[in-house]
Design an enzyme around this catalytic site. Structure first.
Site, PDB file in Angstrom:
ATOM      1  N   LYS A 239      40.793  -6.775  -8.478  1.00 61.03           N
ATOM      2  CA  LYS A 239      39.421  -7.104  -8.060  1.00 61.03           C
ATOM      3  C   LYS A 239      38.828  -8.099  -9.041  1.00 61.03           C
ATOM      4  O   LYS A 239      38.765  -7.843 -10.233  1.00 61.03           O
ATOM      5  CB  LYS A 239      38.570  -5.830  -8.006  1.00 61.03           C
ATOM      6  CG  LYS A 239      37.079  -6.079  -7.767  1.00 61.03           C
ATOM      7  CD  LYS A 239      36.273  -4.788  -7.622  1.00 61.03           C
ATOM      8  CE  LYS A 239      34.770  -5.060  -7.581  1.00 61.03           C
ATOM      9  NZ  LYS A 239      33.968  -3.817  -7.461  1.00 61.03           N
ATOM     10  N   ASP A 244      28.621  -8.642 -10.551  1.00 59.02           N
ATOM     11  CA  ASP A 244      28.209  -7.822  -9.403  1.00 59.02           C
ATOM     12  C   ASP A 244      26.739  -7.432  -9.535  1.00 59.02           C
ATOM     13  O   ASP A 244      26.399  -6.498 -10.253  1.00 59.02           O
ATOM     14  CB  ASP A 244      29.101  -6.565  -9.324  1.00 59.02           C
ATOM     15  CG  ASP A 244      28.794  -5.737  -8.076  1.00 59.02           C
ATOM     16  OD1 ASP A 244      28.039  -6.222  -7.212  1.00 59.02           O
ATOM     17  OD2 ASP A 244      29.334  -4.608  -7.977  1.00 59.02           O
ATOM     18  N   LYS A 251      21.391  -3.947  -7.302  1.00 57.31           N
ATOM     19  CA  LYS A 251      21.525  -2.856  -8.271  1.00 57.31           C
ATOM     20  C   LYS A 251      20.276  -2.782  -9.143  1.00 57.31           C
ATOM     21  O   LYS A 251      19.705  -3.811  -9.490  1.00 57.31           O
ATOM     22  CB  LYS A 251      22.721  -3.123  -9.202  1.00 57.31           C
ATOM     23  CG  LYS A 251      24.078  -2.872  -8.614  1.00 57.31           C
ATOM     24  CD  LYS A 251      25.152  -3.123  -9.672  1.00 57.31           C
ATOM     25  CE  LYS A 251      26.550  -3.018  -9.103  1.00 57.31           C
ATOM     26  NZ  LYS A 251      26.897  -1.686  -8.591  1.00 57.31           N
ATOM     27  N   ASP A 262      33.250  -6.598 -13.816  1.00 55.38           N
ATOM     28  CA  ASP A 262      33.754  -6.290 -12.483  1.00 55.38           C
ATOM     29  C   ASP A 262      34.972  -7.119 -12.075  1.00 55.38           C
ATOM     30  O   ASP A 262      35.441  -7.018 -10.946  1.00 55.38           O
ATOM     31  CB  ASP A 262      32.621  -6.424 -11.458  1.00 55.38           C
ATOM     32  CG  ASP A 262      32.691  -5.393 -10.352  1.00 55.38           C
ATOM     33  OD1 ASP A 262      33.407  -4.388 -10.531  1.00 55.38           O
ATOM     34  OD2 ASP A 262      32.055  -5.598  -9.303  1.00 55.38           O
ATOM     35  N   ASP A 321      26.671  -3.884  -1.806  1.00 53.54           N
ATOM     36  CA  ASP A 321      27.201  -3.511  -3.127  1.00 53.54           C
ATOM     37  C   ASP A 321      28.613  -2.933  -3.022  1.00 53.54           C
ATOM     38  O   ASP A 321      29.282  -2.721  -4.026  1.00 53.54           O
ATOM     39  CB  ASP A 321      26.248  -2.517  -3.799  1.00 53.54           C
ATOM     40  CG  ASP A 321      26.447  -2.451  -5.308  1.00 53.54           C
ATOM     41  OD1 ASP A 321      27.184  -3.300  -5.844  1.00 53.54           O
ATOM     42  OD2 ASP A 321      25.868  -1.545  -5.930  1.00 53.54           O
ATOM     43  N   GLU A 323      31.238  -4.432  -2.289  1.00 56.15           N
ATOM     44  CA  GLU A 323      31.859  -5.744  -2.100  1.00 56.15           C
ATOM     45  C   GLU A 323      33.314  -5.770  -2.544  1.00 56.15           C
ATOM     46  O   GLU A 323      34.103  -6.558  -2.044  1.00 56.15           O
ATOM     47  CB  GLU A 323      31.064  -6.811  -2.870  1.00 56.15           C
ATOM     48  CG  GLU A 323      31.428  -6.974  -4.360  1.00 56.15           C
ATOM     49  CD  GLU A 323      31.147  -5.730  -5.206  1.00 56.15           C
ATOM     50  OE1 GLU A 323      30.304  -4.918  -4.766  1.00 56.15           O
ATOM     51  OE2 GLU A 323      31.763  -5.556  -6.270  1.00 56.15           O
ATOM     52  N   ARG A 325      35.808  -3.646  -2.108  1.00 53.02           N
ATOM     53  CA  ARG A 325      36.772  -3.320  -1.043  1.00 53.02           C
ATOM     54  C   ARG A 325      36.921  -4.484  -0.066  1.00 53.02           C
ATOM     55  O   ARG A 325      37.956  -4.652   0.556  1.00 53.02           O
ATOM     56  CB  ARG A 325      36.331  -2.032  -0.342  1.00 53.02           C
ATOM     57  CG  ARG A 325      35.012  -2.128   0.355  1.00 53.02           C
ATOM     58  CD  ARG A 325      34.414  -0.763   0.675  1.00 53.02           C
ATOM     59  NE  ARG A 325      33.974  -0.056  -0.533  1.00 53.02           N
ATOM     60  CZ  ARG A 325      33.449   1.172  -0.530  1.00 53.02           C
ATOM     61  NH1 ARG A 325      33.310   1.830   0.614  1.00 53.02           N
ATOM     62  NH2 ARG A 325      33.075   1.737  -1.648  1.00 53.02           N
TER      63      ARG A 325
END
Ligand code: BES
Ligand code: MN
Ligand code: ZN
Length: 471
Positions: A239, A244, A251, A262, A321, A323, A325
Site C-alpha cells: 500500500k 492519508d 480524519k 501510510d 477513508d 482508500e 483497499r
C-alpha cells in the site's frame, strides 16, 4: 559502520562485558570491580557503566542463560547502543559471551546493534550544534568473523532504507520512492506507469483515490529474477498512500498526525526486493506499488459515487477513508493478470481496527491458503517480527452489499480488519494470497528495544526470511 573481529580488546571508547542473570563470580570479571557483583543483576537489557584503570566498561545483562535466544540478545544489545549513544560514544568493543551457538549469538548481537543504531532528523542545525550520535565502529572480541555478519548488515541496511522512506516528508515521498526504485540494484528491472498509462490500464480505483491530490499517481513494479530457470514468482504488493487525510471522510487531527506512514507497505516491499537482489537470493520476486495521496479537494472522489476497478467490478464509495483497499484491489488484480505470481502477499497499513486488535507489536495475517500462512508464521519465528493469523470469515462479506454497484468499499466497524481483508480477497482469485495488516508495528510513537520511534521497517526481515526459505 566499521565492523572488526579480534582476539583481545583493542582501544575504543568503551569495552562491553556480558553477564547472565544470577550469581556471578569474581572470575567473570576481567578486572576487579568493587561492588559490581552485588549491584548488577544481569537482567536482560540492564546496563551499567564502570570506570577503572583508565578504561570505561559497560556491563550488559543478557537475562537468564536458560532463556537465551536471538531475540533476547537483540534486546540486550539494543540497550548497549542506547547507553553508549547517550554518552556520545562512537567506538565500542564487545566481549563475545561464552557460548556454543556462535552463529545464533552473533546474529542476535549484531542485529540488535545495527537495528538500534539509527536516527532520522530534520533538526536544522544537526551538523554544528546537535549532531545525532551513532556508533561508528563496533569490534567483536573473542569470536572469529562469521559470514553471516555481511548478510546481517545488508538486511539491516534494508530496514534503514525503509525507515528513511517512511520518516521522510510526505511532500517528498513520491520523488524519493521513484528515485530509489529506478536505481534499486543493477539486477532489478523497474517500470513506472504514469497517470496516462494508469488511465489506459483502467485502474479506476487508484484514479478515484488520486482525484483529490495535486500529485499525479504512479504505479511501480520492481522485479528481481534471481532464479531465471523457474517460472515461479512471488509478488509483493505494498500500500502506497503517500499521505492519508481520509479524503472527504476527513480524519480528525489526532488520527491524521501519523498518516505519513501510510506508504510503509510500499516502502517495505521495495526494500525487500532491494535486499533480495543484494543477497543474490535464488528467487523471483516483484514489488508492486500503487502510489497516491488520499487528499481533499474540490475534485475529491465522492461518497455515493461508483467507480470501476481494474478487475471491472464496480465499487460504490461509502467511506473515502477506506482508500487502501481500493488502490490495493487494482494492484492485486493487475498483478494476478499480468505478473503470473505463484504467490501474492500484500503489506498495508490498512486498518485502525487491526491496531485495536493486536497492538503495536503484532501484524495481522490473513490468508486463503494454510501452507502459505504456515510459511509466514515460520518466517515470523525466525525473524521475531510478530504476526498473528486472523480469520477471513466470508459471512462478513454481506457488509459489502451495494444497491447500485458490485460492492461498497466499507462496512461497519466491528471486525474491521477482517472485513478489509475480505475486500482484498475479491481481487486475487484462486492464487495463494496473504495479507499483512502492518498498521500497528510499521510506525510507533516511542522507541522500543531495537526499533526507533516512527518508522520501524517492520516486515522486511520477515519477508527476507520467507524468501530465504523459498530459495
Ligand atoms: N491508513 C488508515 C489505517 C491506519 C490507521 C493506519 C492507524 C495506521 C494507523 C486507513 O486508510 C484507514 O483510514 N482505515 C479506516 C478504515 C475504515 C474507514 C473502514 C480505519 O481504520 O478507520
Ligand atoms: Mn484511510
Ligand atoms: Zn490509509
Amino acid at each position: 559502520m566499521k565492523i572488526s573481529f579480534s582476539k583481545n580488546f583493542e582501544s575504543s571508547d568503551v569495552w562491553v562485558l556480558p553477564f547472565w542473570e544470577g550469581p556471578k563470580e569474581a572470575a567473570d570479571l576481567p578486572v576487579p570491580m568493587t561492588g559490581v557483583l552485588d549491584d548488577f543483576k544481569g537482567k536482560n537489557g540492564e546496563t551499567a557503566f564502570y570506570y577503572t584503570a583508565g578504561q570505561r566498561f559497560l556491563l550488559v545483562g543478557l537475562g537468564r542463560q536458560d532463556k537465551a535466544c536471538v531475540e533476547a540478545l537483540r534486546k540486550a544489545y539494543a540497550a548497549v547502543v542506547r547507553a553508549a549513544v547517550s554518552k556520545k560514544l562512537k567506538k565500542i568493543e564487545i566481549l563475545f559471551p561464552k557460548c556454543k551457538q556462535k552463529e545464533e549469538f552473533l546474529r542476535g548481537i549484531a542485529e540488535g546493534i545495527f537495528l538500534t543504531n539509527y536516527s532520522f532528523t530534520y533538526k536544522h542545525d544537526t551538523i554544528k550544534e546537535d549532531p545525532p550520535v551513532l556508533l561508528e565502529k563496533v569490534g567483536f572480541v573473542g569470536v572469529e568473523k562469521l559470514k553471516l555478519i555481511d548478510e546481517v548488515e545488508t538486511v539491516v541496511n534494508g530496514v534503514h532504507f525503509v525507515r528513511d522512506l517512511v520518516n521522510g516528508n510526505s511532500d517528498d515521498k513520491l520523488e524519493t520512492i521513484l528515485k530509489a526504485a529506478k536505481k534499486l540494484h543493477p539486477k532489478v528491472k523497474t517500470t513506472v506507469f504514469d497517470k496516462k498509462r494508469i488511465e489506459k490500464e483502467g485502474m479506476g480505483l487508484l484514479l478515484a483515490v488520486n482525484r483529490g491530490s495535486e500529485v499525479e499517481p504512479a504505479f511501480v513494479q520492481a522485479s528481481y529474477t534471481g532464479n531465471p530457470k523457474s517460472k515461479g514468482r512471488v509478488v509483493l504488493v505494498g500500500k502506497g498512500i503517500l499521505y492519508d487525510t481520509g479524503g472527504l471522510s476527513l480524519k480528525p487531527t489526532d488520527n491524521m498526525l501519523t498518516m505519513k506512514c501510510d506508504m510503509a507497505g510500499a516502502a517495505t516491499v521495495l526494500g525487500v526486493v532491494k535486499v533480495a537482489a543484494e543477497l543474490g537470493l535464488n528467487v523471483n520476486v516483484t514489488a508492486v506499488m500503487p502510489l497516491t495521496e488520499n487528499c481533499i479537494d474540490g475534485k475529491s472522489y465522492k461518497l455515493g459515487d461508483v467507480y470501476r476497478s481494474y478487475a471491472k467490478k464496480t465499487v460504490e464509495i461509502t467511506n473515502t477513508d477506506a482508500e487502501g483497499r481500493l488502490v490495493l484491489a487494482d494492484a492485486l488484480a493487475y498483478s494476478v493478470k499480468n505478473l503470473k505470481p505463484d504467490t501474492i502477499i500484500d503489506l498495508a497499513t490498512l486498518t485502525g481496527a487491526c491496531v485495536v486488535a493486536l497492538g503495536d507489536d503484532i501484524s495481522g495475517l490473513f490468508s486463503n491458503n494454510d501452507d502459505l500462512a504456515e510459511e509466514l508464521m515460520q518466517a515470523s519465528e525466525m525473524s521475531d517480527e510478530l504476526i498473528w493469523r486472523m480469520p477471513v470469515h466470508s459471512d462478513y462479506f454481506e457488509n459489502y452489499k451495494s444497491e447500485i454497484a458490485d460492492m461498497v468499499n466499507s462496512g461497519s466497524r466491528e471486525g474491521g480488519a477482517i472485513k478489509a481483508a475480505l475486500f482484498l480477497k475479491e481481487y486475487v482469485g484462486e492464487i495463494p494470497w496473504a495479507h499483512l495488516d502492518i498498521a500497528g508495528p510499521a510506525y510507533i510513537p516511542k522507541p522500543k528495544h531495537y526499533n526507533p520511534m516512527k518508522g520501524t521497517g517492520h516486515g522486511l526481515r520477515l519477508l527476507i526470511e520467507f524468501l530465504k526459505n523459498r530459495a
